[in-house]
Design a protein around this motif. Structure first.
Motif, PDB file in Angstrom:
ATOM      1  N   ARG A 100      22.277  17.318  82.942  1.00  0.00           N
ATOM      2  CA  ARG A 100      23.589  17.308  82.302  1.00  0.00           C
ATOM      3  C   ARG A 100      24.222  18.692  82.376  1.00  0.00           C
ATOM      4  N   ALA A 101      23.435  19.725  82.198  1.00  0.00           N
ATOM      5  CA  ALA A 101      23.948  21.092  82.283  1.00  0.00           C
ATOM      6  C   ALA A 101      24.468  21.402  83.681  1.00  0.00           C
ATOM      7  N   LYS A 102      23.785  20.910  84.697  1.00  0.00           N
ATOM      8  CA  LYS A 102      24.240  21.129  86.075  1.00  0.00           C
ATOM      9  C   LYS A 102      25.558  20.420  86.339  1.00  0.00           C
ATOM     10  N   ARG A 103      25.717  19.204  85.801  1.00  0.00           N
ATOM     11  CA  ARG A 103      26.986  18.491  85.969  1.00  0.00           C
ATOM     12  C   ARG A 103      28.112  19.241  85.277  1.00  0.00           C
ATOM     13  N   CYS A 104      27.802  19.790  84.112  1.00  0.00           N
ATOM     14  CA  CYS A 104      28.777  20.607  83.396  1.00  0.00           C
ATOM     15  C   CYS A 104      29.173  21.825  84.231  1.00  0.00           C
ATOM     16  N   GLN A 105      28.203  22.445  84.851  1.00  0.00           N
ATOM     17  CA  GLN A 105      28.469  23.606  85.708  1.00  0.00           C
ATOM     18  C   GLN A 105      29.415  23.235  86.844  1.00  0.00           C
ATOM     19  N   ASP A 106      29.231  22.082  87.429  1.00  0.00           N
ATOM     20  CA  ASP A 106      30.109  21.625  88.516  1.00  0.00           C
ATOM     21  C   ASP A 106      31.541  21.427  88.015  1.00  0.00           C
ATOM     22  N   VAL A 107      31.676  20.824  86.833  1.00  0.00           N
ATOM     23  CA  VAL A 107      33.000  20.592  86.254  1.00  0.00           C
ATOM     24  C   VAL A 107      33.703  21.916  85.990  1.00  0.00           C
ATOM     25  N   VAL A 108      32.982  22.858  85.418  1.00  0.00           N
ATOM     26  CA  VAL A 108      33.560  24.162  85.085  1.00  0.00           C
ATOM     27  C   VAL A 108      33.966  24.916  86.359  1.00  0.00           C
ATOM     28  N   ALA A 109      33.139  24.820  87.390  1.00  0.00           N
ATOM     29  CA  ALA A 109      33.458  25.503  88.655  1.00  0.00           C
ATOM     30  C   ALA A 109      34.783  25.000  89.226  1.00  0.00           C
ATOM     31  N   LYS A 110      35.016  23.711  89.119  1.00  0.00           N
ATOM     32  CA  LYS A 110      36.262  23.132  89.633  1.00  0.00           C
ATOM     33  C   LYS A 110      37.463  23.529  88.781  1.00  0.00           C
ATOM     34  N   SER A 111      37.223  23.714  87.486  1.00  0.00           N
ATOM     35  CA  SER A 111      38.325  24.065  86.587  1.00  0.00           C
ATOM     36  C   SER A 111      38.768  25.513  86.733  1.00  0.00           C
ATOM     37  N   LYS A 112      37.829  26.372  87.155  1.00  0.00           N
ATOM     38  CA  LYS A 112      38.070  27.813  87.300  1.00  0.00           C
ATOM     39  C   LYS A 112      38.388  28.492  85.966  1.00  0.00           C
ATOM     40  N   GLN A 113      37.987  27.836  84.863  1.00  0.00           N
ATOM     41  CA  GLN A 113      38.141  28.445  83.544  1.00  0.00           C
ATOM     42  C   GLN A 113      36.862  29.220  83.204  1.00  0.00           C
ATOM     43  N   PRO A 114      36.991  30.387  82.575  1.00  0.00           N
ATOM     44  CA  PRO A 114      35.805  31.192  82.263  1.00  0.00           C
ATOM     45  C   PRO A 114      34.988  30.625  81.112  1.00  0.00           C
ATOM     46  N   VAL A 115      33.675  30.598  81.285  1.00  0.00           N
ATOM     47  CA  VAL A 115      32.748  30.152  80.244  1.00  0.00           C
ATOM     48  C   VAL A 115      31.642  31.194  80.097  1.00  0.00           C
ATOM     49  N   MET A 116      31.370  31.576  78.876  1.00  0.00           N
ATOM     50  CA  MET A 116      30.297  32.520  78.574  1.00  0.00           C
ATOM     51  C   MET A 116      29.273  31.820  77.687  1.00  0.00           C
ATOM     52  N   ILE A 117      27.993  32.067  77.951  1.00  0.00           N
ATOM     53  CA  ILE A 117      26.918  31.497  77.142  1.00  0.00           C
ATOM     54  C   ILE A 117      26.387  32.573  76.193  1.00  0.00           C
ATOM     55  N   GLY A 118      26.099  32.159  74.955  1.00  0.00           N
ATOM     56  CA  GLY A 118      25.763  33.107  73.902  1.00  0.00           C
ATOM     57  C   GLY A 118      24.337  33.620  73.912  1.00  0.00           C
ATOM     58  N   PHE A 119      23.974  34.332  74.957  1.00  0.00           N
ATOM     59  CA  PHE A 119      22.680  35.019  74.986  1.00  0.00           C
ATOM     60  C   PHE A 119      22.859  36.380  74.328  1.00  0.00           C
ATOM     61  N   ASN A 120      22.901  36.376  73.010  1.00  0.00           N
ATOM     62  CA  ASN A 120      23.281  37.568  72.258  1.00  0.00           C
ATOM     63  C   ASN A 120      22.313  38.729  72.419  1.00  0.00           C
ATOM     64  N   ARG A 121      21.054  38.442  72.795  1.00  0.00           N
ATOM     65  CA  ARG A 121      20.085  39.536  72.871  1.00  0.00           C
ATOM     66  C   ARG A 121      20.403  40.510  74.003  1.00  0.00           C
ATOM     67  N   ARG A 122      21.156  40.078  74.978  1.00  0.00           N
ATOM     68  CA  ARG A 122      21.606  40.994  76.023  1.00  0.00           C
ATOM     69  C   ARG A 122      22.425  42.140  75.436  1.00  0.00           C
ATOM     70  N   PHE A 123      23.025  41.893  74.276  1.00  0.00           N
ATOM     71  CA  PHE A 123      23.937  42.859  73.697  1.00  0.00           C
ATOM     72  C   PHE A 123      23.292  43.703  72.609  1.00  0.00           C
ATOM     73  N   ASP A 124      22.001  43.484  72.366  1.00  0.00           N
ATOM     74  CA  ASP A 124      21.275  44.331  71.421  1.00  0.00           C
ATOM     75  C   ASP A 124      21.260  45.763  71.958  1.00  0.00           C
ATOM     76  N   PRO A 125      21.680  46.748  71.177  1.00  0.00           N
ATOM     77  CA  PRO A 125      21.751  48.123  71.681  1.00  0.00           C
ATOM     78  C   PRO A 125      20.433  48.651  72.237  1.00  0.00           C
ATOM     79  N   ASN A 126      19.302  48.312  71.605  1.00  0.00           N
ATOM     80  CA  ASN A 126      18.016  48.808  72.092  1.00  0.00           C
ATOM     81  C   ASN A 126      17.642  48.174  73.429  1.00  0.00           C
ATOM     82  N   PHE A 127      17.827  46.874  73.545  1.00  0.00           N
ATOM     83  CA  PHE A 127      17.502  46.199  74.801  1.00  0.00           C
ATOM     84  C   PHE A 127      18.424  46.677  75.920  1.00  0.00           C
ATOM     85  N   ALA A 128      19.702  46.881  75.584  1.00  0.00           N
ATOM     86  CA  ALA A 128      20.658  47.355  76.587  1.00  0.00           C
ATOM     87  C   ALA A 128      20.309  48.767  77.047  1.00  0.00           C
ATOM     88  N   THR A 129      19.848  49.611  76.124  1.00  0.00           N
ATOM     89  CA  THR A 129      19.437  50.972  76.490  1.00  0.00           C
ATOM     90  C   THR A 129      18.208  50.940  77.388  1.00  0.00           C
TER      91      THR A 129
END
Length: 332
Positions: A100-129
Motif C-alpha cells: 500500500r505504501a508503494k502505491r501511495c508513492q506512485d500516486v504522489v510521484a504523479k502528483s508532484k506534490q511534496p511529502v515529508m515523513i516524520g522521522f524526527n530523530r534525524r533532527f535531533d541535534p546530537n544525532f545531526a552533529t
C-alpha cells in the motif's frame, strides 16, 4: 505565512500543534479528529476551528496538512492531500502495508506534490552533529554502527495489536537512522526477537525484545537493539566505529548533576520518554518542513525514505519468521 490544517489531535498531534502555532512562519487554522473531545480541546487552546478532514483538504486557503492520525489511514490521507494540492508532513510509518505504501508513492510521484515523513530523530541535534562529523571524515570510513533504542515501559497490548508490530512501529525509526547515517539501504537483514517483557505481547503475535543486523553491499555492518522496557528510562544511543576512530551520541539525562561520595558516583537517569527526549527534534523538524516549502527545496525526509524503512521492517519480520537472513531486494 504557511496556513496549516492538523489531521489528528492525539498525543503526537498535540506536540505538532504547539510547534505549528509557535513557529513564526506558520499558522495553525483547523484540526480534525475522529474523536470530538481532543479536537475540541486543541481548538480551544489555539483558537482554531474543528473541521472535518474533507473540509480541511478542500479549503484552498490551507497550504499544508500535518497527518498525525492512526497508521492505517496514512496512505489514504496522503493521497487525498496531494490530490487537493497540499504540502504534506506525515507521521511514520507510511502504512502498515508495504504494498500500500508503494502505491501511495506512485500516486504522489504523479502528483508532484511534496511529502515529508516524520522521522524526527534525524533532527535531533546530537544525532545531526554525529552525522556531520562522520561525513566530514573525522573517523574515516564507517564500519560498524550500533543503534540502541529502549522504551521505559511497554505500551498497552491494545496498542500493540494495531501498531503493526515492533519492527514497523518502533524499530522503523532506527532503520531510518541507519540509512540516513550511511547514506544507503542495506543489502541483507537478519532479525532475532522474543517476548521477554510482557507475555501478553507475545500472545498478541509480537516481540518486545529484538536485535537486527544489517549488512551493506560494501561490507559495512549495523546492529539495532530494541526493548520495550528499560527500568532506568528512555535509552537512546548511537555508536559508530570507523577506520580511524569512533563517534558516540549518549543519552540525554534529566539533569547534569553528578554526586560523588565515598559510596560511589551517581548521576541522573535518561529523559523519561520520547516527548521529553525529542522535544527539540520535533521543533527542528517542523522548521525544516516550513523552510523547504519556502525555498522550494527537497524535504530532508522523503516518502521514499519512509518506504525504504518500511521495507526493512518487512524484511526483519520475514527474517524472524523464517529464521534466516533476508535479501532486502525482495522487498524493494
Amino acid at each position: 505565512m504557511l496556513s496549516v490544517g492538523l489531521l489528528g489531535a492525539g498525543r503526537i498531534g498535540q506536540v505538532h500543534a504547539a510547534n505549528i502555532a509557535h513557529h513564526k512562519d506558520s499558522q495553525l487554522v483547523a484540526v480534525s479528529d475522529v474523536f470530538a473531545e481532543p479536537a475540541s480541546k486543541l481548538a480551544k487552546e489555539y483558537a482554531i476551528e474543528v473541521r472535518s478532514t474533507e473540509a480541511i483538504l478542500s479549503d484552498p486557503a490551507i497550504d499544508a496538512v500535518l497527518i498525525a492520525t492512526s497508521t492505517d489511514t496514512h496512505s489514504d490521507l496522503i493521497e487525498a492531500a496531494v490530490a487537493a494540492g497540499k504540502s504534506v508532513l506525515c507521521e511514520k510509518p507510511v502504512d502498515l502495508s508495504l504494498e500500500r505504501a508503494k502505491r501511495c508513492q506512485d500516486v504522489v510521484a504523479k502528483s508532484k506534490q511534496p511529502v515529508m515523513i516524520g522521522f524526527n530523530r534525524r533532527f535531533d541535534p546530537n544525532f545531526a552533529t554525529l552525522k556531520a562529523a562522520f561525513h566530514a571524515g573525522d573517523i574515516g570510513k564507517g564500519e560498524l554502527l550500533t543503534v540502541t533504542s529502549f522504551d521505559p515501559a511497554p505500551p498497552p497490548v491494545s496498542y500493540v495489536k494495531v501498531s503493526g508490530g515492533l519492527y514497523r512501529d518502533m524499530m522503523i525509526h532506527d532503520f531510518d537512522i541507519v540509512c540516513w547515517l550511511f547514506g544507503a539501504v542495506p543489502q541483507r537483514v537478519s532479525a532475532a526477537g522474543a517476548s521477554l517483557v510482557d507475555p501478553e505481547i507475545g500472545a498478541a503475535g509480537d516481540v518486545d525484545t529484538a536485535i537486527v543486523t544489517l549488512q551493506f553491499a560494501d561490507g559495512r555492518l549495523a546492529v539495532i537493539k530494541n526493548s520495550r522496557r528499560a527500568a532506568f528510562g528512555y535509552d537512546q544511543r548511537i555508536e559508530l566505529l570507523g577506520s580511524t576512530g569512533m563517534l558516540s551520541a549518549e543519552n540525554m539525562l534529566e539533569n547534569t548533576v553528578v554526586k560523588a561520595t565515598s559510596a560511589g558516583v551517581t548521576s541522573a537517569k535518561p529523559e523519561h520518554f520520547f516527548l521529553e527526549r525529542y522535544n527539540k527534534a520535533y521543533q527542528i523538524e517542523w522548521n525544516a518542513f516550513v523552510e523547504a516549502i519556502a525555498a522550494k527545496t527537497a524535504f530532508p525526509a522523503s516518502l521514499a525514505d519512509g518506504v525504504n524503512a518500511l521495507a526493512l521492517a518487512e524484511a526483519a519480520n520475514a527474517s524472524l519468521k523464517q529464521g534466516k537472513t533476508i535479501e532486502l531486494a525482495h522487498f524493494l
